[in-house]
Structures are given as C-alpha cells and as structure tokens.
Motif scaffolding. Structure first.
Motif, PDB file in Angstrom:
ATOM      1  N   LEU A 255       0.580  -0.816   0.216  1.00 56.93           N
ATOM      2  CA  LEU A 255      -0.567  -0.085   0.042  1.00 56.93           C
ATOM      3  C   LEU A 255       1.638   1.226  -0.044  1.00 56.93           C
ATOM      4  O   LEU A 255       1.674   0.838   0.393  1.00 56.93           O
ATOM      5  N   PRO A 256      -0.089   2.505  -0.965  1.00 57.73           N
ATOM      6  CA  PRO A 256       1.475   3.633  -0.788  1.00 57.73           C
ATOM      7  C   PRO A 256       1.222   4.427   1.103  1.00 57.73           C
ATOM      8  O   PRO A 256       0.624   3.341   1.985  1.00 57.73           O
ATOM      9  N   ALA A 257       2.313   4.913   1.368  1.00 59.94           N
ATOM     10  CA  ALA A 257       2.773   5.525   2.427  1.00 59.94           C
ATOM     11  C   ALA A 257       1.131   6.126   3.353  1.00 59.94           C
ATOM     12  O   ALA A 257       0.966   6.659   2.656  1.00 59.94           O
ATOM     13  N   GLY A 258       1.252   5.844   4.203  1.00 55.65           N
ATOM     14  CA  GLY A 258      -0.495   5.798   5.105  1.00 55.65           C
ATOM     15  C   GLY A 258      -1.333   5.605   5.302  1.00 55.65           C
ATOM     16  O   GLY A 258      -2.720   5.926   5.473  1.00 55.65           O
ATOM     17  N   MET A 259      -2.096   4.282   4.016  1.00 53.93           N
ATOM     18  CA  MET A 259      -2.266   3.309   3.787  1.00 53.93           C
ATOM     19  C   MET A 259      -2.399   2.570   5.211  1.00 53.93           C
ATOM     20  O   MET A 259      -0.893   1.822   4.625  1.00 53.93           O
ATOM     21  N   ASN A 260      -3.548   1.314   6.000  1.00 57.69           N
ATOM     22  CA  ASN A 260      -3.178   0.815   6.834  1.00 57.69           C
ATOM     23  C   ASN A 260      -3.826  -0.337   5.959  1.00 57.69           C
ATOM     24  O   ASN A 260      -5.589  -0.211   4.829  1.00 57.69           O
ATOM     25  N   SER A 261      -4.108  -1.873   6.680  1.00 55.72           N
ATOM     26  CA  SER A 261      -4.898  -2.926   5.600  1.00 55.72           C
ATOM     27  C   SER A 261      -5.089  -4.607   6.883  1.00 55.72           C
ATOM     28  O   SER A 261      -3.659  -4.315   7.234  1.00 55.72           O
ATOM     29  N   HIS A 262      -6.171  -4.914   6.758  1.00 54.22           N
ATOM     30  CA  HIS A 262      -5.977  -6.007   7.793  1.00 54.22           C
ATOM     31  C   HIS A 262      -7.210  -6.684   7.831  1.00 54.22           C
ATOM     32  O   HIS A 262      -8.562  -6.660   6.658  1.00 54.22           O
ATOM     33  N   LEU A 263      -7.086  -8.034   7.669  1.00 55.87           N
ATOM     34  CA  LEU A 263      -7.833  -9.499   7.323  1.00 55.87           C
ATOM     35  C   LEU A 263      -9.070  -9.600   8.679  1.00 55.87           C
ATOM     36  O   LEU A 263      -8.557  -9.567   9.543  1.00 55.87           O
ATOM     37  N   VAL A 264      -9.988  -9.625   8.087  1.00 57.74           N
ATOM     38  CA  VAL A 264     -11.373 -10.223   9.252  1.00 57.74           C
ATOM     39  C   VAL A 264     -12.172 -11.370   8.640  1.00 57.74           C
ATOM     40  O   VAL A 264     -12.653 -11.105   7.895  1.00 57.74           O
ATOM     41  N   TYR A 265     -11.566 -12.407   9.483  1.00 58.86           N
ATOM     42  CA  TYR A 265     -12.681 -13.511   8.995  1.00 58.86           C
ATOM     43  C   TYR A 265     -14.829 -13.250   9.958  1.00 58.86           C
ATOM     44  O   TYR A 265     -14.304 -13.165  11.302  1.00 58.86           O
ATOM     45  N   ILE A 266     -15.731 -12.991   8.894  1.00 56.66           N
ATOM     46  CA  ILE A 266     -16.269 -13.121   9.763  1.00 56.66           C
ATOM     47  C   ILE A 266     -17.478 -14.316   9.248  1.00 56.66           C
ATOM     48  O   ILE A 266     -17.617 -14.377   7.916  1.00 56.66           O
ATOM     49  N   ASN A 267     -18.177 -14.927   9.871  1.00 56.29           N
ATOM     50  CA  ASN A 267     -18.472 -15.969  10.082  1.00 56.29           C
ATOM     51  C   ASN A 267     -17.914 -17.136   8.623  1.00 56.29           C
ATOM     52  O   ASN A 267     -18.327 -17.604   7.944  1.00 56.29           O
ATOM     53  N   ASP A 268     -16.250 -17.556   8.860  1.00 55.14           N
ATOM     54  CA  ASP A 268     -15.288 -18.295   8.317  1.00 55.14           C
ATOM     55  C   ASP A 268     -15.404 -17.881   6.662  1.00 55.14           C
ATOM     56  O   ASP A 268     -14.694 -17.730   5.732  1.00 55.14           O
ATOM     57  N   GLN A 269     -15.907 -16.444   6.657  1.00 58.81           N
ATOM     58  CA  GLN A 269     -15.108 -15.544   5.485  1.00 58.81           C
ATOM     59  C   GLN A 269     -14.258 -14.389   6.165  1.00 58.81           C
ATOM     60  O   GLN A 269     -14.657 -13.470   6.653  1.00 58.81           O
ATOM     61  N   PRO A 270     -13.948 -14.747   4.677  1.00 56.94           N
ATOM     62  CA  PRO A 270     -12.677 -13.026   4.489  1.00 56.94           C
ATOM     63  C   PRO A 270     -13.125 -12.139   3.865  1.00 56.94           C
ATOM     64  O   PRO A 270     -13.567 -11.472   2.809  1.00 56.94           O
TER      65      PRO A 270
END
Length: 588
Positions: A255-270
């Motif tokens: 990602l460009p500087a200043g952007m963040n990301s993460h992944l969460v599983y909701i009901n086993d779906q990403p």
C-alpha cells in the motif's frame, strides 16, 4: 592487473538453466490461475480505489476550510468589514457559489448578533447557534483561535443531520467575530455512495467508532438526537462493526504510505479493510476506508495459495543450490564482516585494508571498504574539530586549514540581543522551566540570524552575541543585521516561548574587530574582540534608558542609506573621547 571475472557471468552459467525452468513453471501456473483477477485485486485494493476516494473527499471538504480561512483573512486585514453589509453579502455569497456542499454562511459578532447569507431553504442550521452559552467560550478565551473547527454533529429543527464548521475572526479594531457554516451529513453520504462497487463498500469514521458517512445503508438502525452519528458497535449485523475486531490479521498488500489494511474472518469468510487517517479537517481524526467482501476475494485467495505452494517448492530448490555454492563465496564476505566488527571495537588507525580480488565485484567492494575507512578517519577528525568550534562555517575552515585558523581583523557588524526582565523571570520559573524557555528563545534567535547569514559566537546567560561579515564577506552586513533584528523583535512580541511572553532589546554596531579562536588546546571557542563589540553591548543596555527595543550606532546607519531611522541623540560612552550618535527605527 590479473583478468577479473564478473560475478554475474559466474552465477549465470550455474543458475541460468534452473532459473529458466523455474520461471516457466511458475509463470504457467500463475498466468493460468491469476492473470485476470490478481491484477484487478491488487490494483483496486492497494492503489486506485482508495486513493481516488481520498482525492475526491479532499476536493469535497478542503474548499470549506479554505474559504472560511480566506474570508477570515480578508476581514482581519480590513478588506471586508461586518459594518458594511453590502460588501459582506457580496463576499459571503461568492463563497457560497464556490461551496455547493454547504447550505449557507453566517457571521456572528461579539454581541452575538448574526448576519445570515443563505441559499434557498437553508436558514435552519443557524438557529442552534443563537444561544450565547454555546458561543461564549470562543469569544471569552484570551488566546487566538485561527483555525477552522468542526463542531459535534447535531440535528436541525428540520431533522437534518449537520456538522457545524466555524472560524473565529479577529478584526483590526480588536473586536471578535465568528464565521459559521455547516456540512450536510446526508449529502456527504450521497457523495460517498457514488463510489460503491459490486463487492466493495466505502466508509468515513469520526475517530474509530462514529459512522460519519458510508456508501451502504444501515437498515433497522436510526440516528437519534442524542447520537446523531451511529456507533459502529451498534451495527452488529453489518461487517463495519467488526473492523476493529481483536482477531484481525495483517495482509501482504503493498500500500502507499499512510494506508493500512487488515483481514477479519466473519462467519469463516474473509473481509479486507483498507483505510487511512485524515487529520486535516477536525480535531478528531477521520478514518477513510473501504471494505472488500469475501465474494471478491475467495477465488483470488485460492489462486494465490496455489501459486505460493509451487513458489515455495522452487524456493527450497534454489536455497539448497545457493547454499552449496555460496559457502565458497561467503569467505570473502566473512572477512569484510570482521573488518566492520573491528570498526566498532578498535581504533580506526588499527584497521587493516582489504586486498583486492580477481572477481570484479569483490574487488569493487574491497575498494569501497578501504575508501570508507579512510573517510571515517577523516570524519573522526572533523568531529573533534566540531567539538571545539560552534559556527559551522568556522568548522569547515578549520578542516580545510588542518586545524589552524589565524586571527582575522575585519570591519564587521555586531549584533547583541538580551532578554528584558530576566531576573524576575528566573525568580518565577523553576530551573527546568527557565532552561526550556531560554532554549526556545535562543532557537528562534539562531534561526533568524542564520537566515541572514549571521554567525553566533557566544551565548551569554540570557544574551546572544553574533557577527556579520566574518568569516564570510557580506557587503550588506549592516542591512542583514537590521533585518535579523526586525524579525527577532517581531517574533518575540508575537510568539510565546514555553508558554512565556518575553521581550528583548537589541544593540547593533559596525566597526573593526579581531576574530579568532580562544581557549585551551583541547577546548576552544571562536569569538570576536574590540571596542565595536563593547559598544554593541552598551547600545543594547541603553535601550532601557531610552524606552526603545532597538538601538543602532551611526557607523551602522551610514551603511544602510536607503533605510529610515529616528535619531535619539548623542551619548557618551565610557572609554571613548567623543560622543556617539545613536538611532532607532521609526515607531520602535
């Protein structure tokens, strides 16, 4: 010189064939499984989508702040007066034309009287601000608030959710006022909804929890007068409520500087959340982001996993081959590493040079290493010299002249500044506060002197001694000293130093001085001596008797013929047979 073999040639023969096989194998798998989807996923998540949205939101919100600052500046400079309704109406109506995202604009004076300039049906948002209790803190504070402020979200009498936006105005005659406008939250939601994709949704959070705007609707949950902005924790049926889940995982997105990301599983779906913080508009940061659903990610994840498995197998093969071959090459690197350890643990003069190699790249490394150690020895010598002399120009001359700096007699302009009331200040403040205050003041003085090319030779208690035209020639040295004095006086009156208001006095004199290094062999200081220095110090002190902030000698004034000065008269100086004519600036 013996013939040198390129390390590129040496490695290409051994690994070329295996590299071709590996690239073809990985490419066939990768192209067939991810050629259409991977590029779209990466480009959408990592670059274009959120970047475009950030730009659009900036273009949507920034003009509001800019217009309020612009109108406030015109009023503070006297170009627009609230006492001239026609000009006020023309200016604020013009601002409304440039701001379709707001409903209207108002000006409130310090008597809480309101002048409203509105679009059709846009009067409602000003009603809540006619209560003086909500305005009083802005008008009563002694400090200036010269920034645009967002208020808390609220409902109007017509049931419209808005965010009030204010900017204080400080008129030339001392009166205070306030510019007021408002952002329609619903209109912001509609603007954001334009960017929603098939499997992506966009959101704006005020802080971490309050939903300011979104591209998606939230059924069964309605904002209330007490909570105009929904708390995402209350939206448990929507993925936005899980954005800050404790069970979130990092992603490998570039990602460009200043952007963040993460992944969460909701009901086993990403679900992937990509976001960034914006601190431009309100005191509470705005989190601007997007959510990518499992439908958009499932096939790409399967393809990427397959590609990772095959890439891992190929990587193991390459690791084994590289390990067997690099054992021989590693001996050269070991020697270099031992040399770096010697730099850390030994004297630089004890480090041995590294011999050259028949391999071209290793020979280049050895040459660069030997040059580096020579440079480190030179830098160590420079650091020793820097520890003895403060001015950077003097230090450079010392390095160039091998540590010798002959005394120099030149015409120079001496600048002497001293704090007013330092004794009472030192009695009021603790030692730590006093040092912090002095350092803040000295930093400002040093900045302005260096801007004009002055050299600080001494910090004397609460005073600073600086010179111009030494060691570097400056034909306009007297003018430079005057310009620095003006800036120092202006900033001292306008700024606070460690929350303290200070005042200072300045003396400027031009004359012959002797500049040179004084001190012990291992600790020296570069300074100036002569009657001209003493006179500058005396002029600074005489400011107190004449009620001035700046005093210049006739010798300095004569070198600045194009400047206007006010003559104070002739003064007798101890040690001088003739009186000295002194001047100050008009109004100083």
């Amino acid at each position: 010189m013996p013939r040198q073999i390129s390390i590129t040639t040496l490695l290409s023969v051994g690994f070329g064939f295996l590299m071709i096989v590996a690239v073809i194998t990985v490419s066939v798998i990768g192209v067939n499984t991810t050629r259409s989807n991977t590029f779209n996923l990466v480009s959408q998540l990592a670059n274009s989508a959120l970047g475009n949205l950030q730009s659009e939101i900036k273009n949507y919100l920034q003009p509001i702040n800019a217009q309020l600052d612009y109108i406030a500046q015109l009023m503070q400079e006297g170009h627009i007066s609230p006492d001239e309704p026609i000009k006020m109406e023309a200016s604020l109506s013009g601002s409304l034309s440039a701001l379709p995202q707001v409903y209207g604009m108002a000006y409130i004076n310090d008597q809480y009287e309101m002048q409203i300039y509105e679009r059709e049906n846009a009067l409602f948002f000003t009603h809540n601000w006619q209560q003086t209790t909500s305005l009083e803190p802005f008008f009563s504070t002694p400090s200036k608030i010269e920034t645009v402020l967002w208020g808390d979200a609220e409902f109007t009498s017509d049931g419209i959710r808005i965010i009030p936006v204010t900017r204080m105005v400080y008129l030339p005659d001392g009166r205070k006022g306030m510019l007021l406008t408002a952002i329609d939250v619903q209109q912001l939601n509609e603007h954001l909804s334009q960017y929603a994709g098939e499997h992506t949704e966009y959101f704006m959070l005020l802080g971490k929890q309050k939903l300011l705007a979104s591209s998606f609707s939230v059924p069964h949950v309605t904002p209330s007068e007490k909570n105009p902005l929904l708390d995402i924790a209350s939206l448990d049926e929507h993925p936005i409520s899980k954005i800050w889940s404790s069970e979130r995982y990092a992603t490998d997105l570039q990602l460009p500087a200043g952007m963040n990301s993460h992944l969460v599983y909701i009901n086993d779906q990403p679900w992937i959340y990509i976001y960034s913080e914006v601190r431009t508009y309100s005191e509470v940061p705005i989190t601007l982001g997007m959510m990518v659903s499992n439908q958009a990610l499932s096939s790409e994840f399967r393809a990427l996993i397959l590609q990772v498995v095959f890439s891992a197998l190929m990587l193991l093969l390459f690791v084994f081959l590289c390990w067997s071959f690099s054992r021989r090459l590693g001996q050269r690197f070991t020697r270099i590493a031992e040399g770096f350890e010697a730099i850390e643990e030994s004297q630089l003069d004890d480090i041995e040079t590294i011999q050259g190699s028949s391999i071209k790249e290793f020979d280049q490394v050895a040459t660069a290493y030997n040059r580096m150690t020579d440079s480190l020895r030179q830098n160590e010598k420079m650091r020793n010299l820097f520890g003895q002399y403060v001015p950077a120009d003097i230090a450079r001359r010392l390095v160039k002249q091998e540590g010798e700096l002959a005394p120099q007699e030149e015409l120079a302009t001496i600048f002497f500044v001293d704090l007013e009331g330092f004794t009472s200040l030192s009695e009021r403040l603790s030692p730590e506060q006093l040092i912090t205050t002095l350092n803040a003041f000295f930093s400002m003085v040093a900045e302005e002197l260096e801007r004009e090319g002055g050299i600080i030779t001494q910090f004397q208690g609460d005073a600073v001694l600086a010179i111009f035209n030494i060691p570097n020639p400056q034909p306009d040295h007297a003018l430079r000293a005057l310009n620095a004095a003006r800036r120092v006086l202006m900033r001292t009156e306008q700024e606070r130093f460690n929350e303290q208001s200070l005042h200072c006095r300045i003396g400027i004199n031009s004359g012959e001085v002797i500049a040179g290094n004084v001190g012990a062999p291992k600790r020296q200081n570069y300074t100036v001596h002569g009657d001209a220095v003493n006179l500058a110090s005396r002029l600074e002190a005489l400011n107190k008797e004449y009620g001035t902030r700046l005093m210049l000698s006739e010798s300095s004034v004569q070198q600045i013929p194009d400047q206007r000065f006010r003559e104070l008269g002739k003064i007798s100086i101890r040690g001088k047979s003739q009186a000295v004519r002194v001047y100050t600036l008009p109004g100083a």
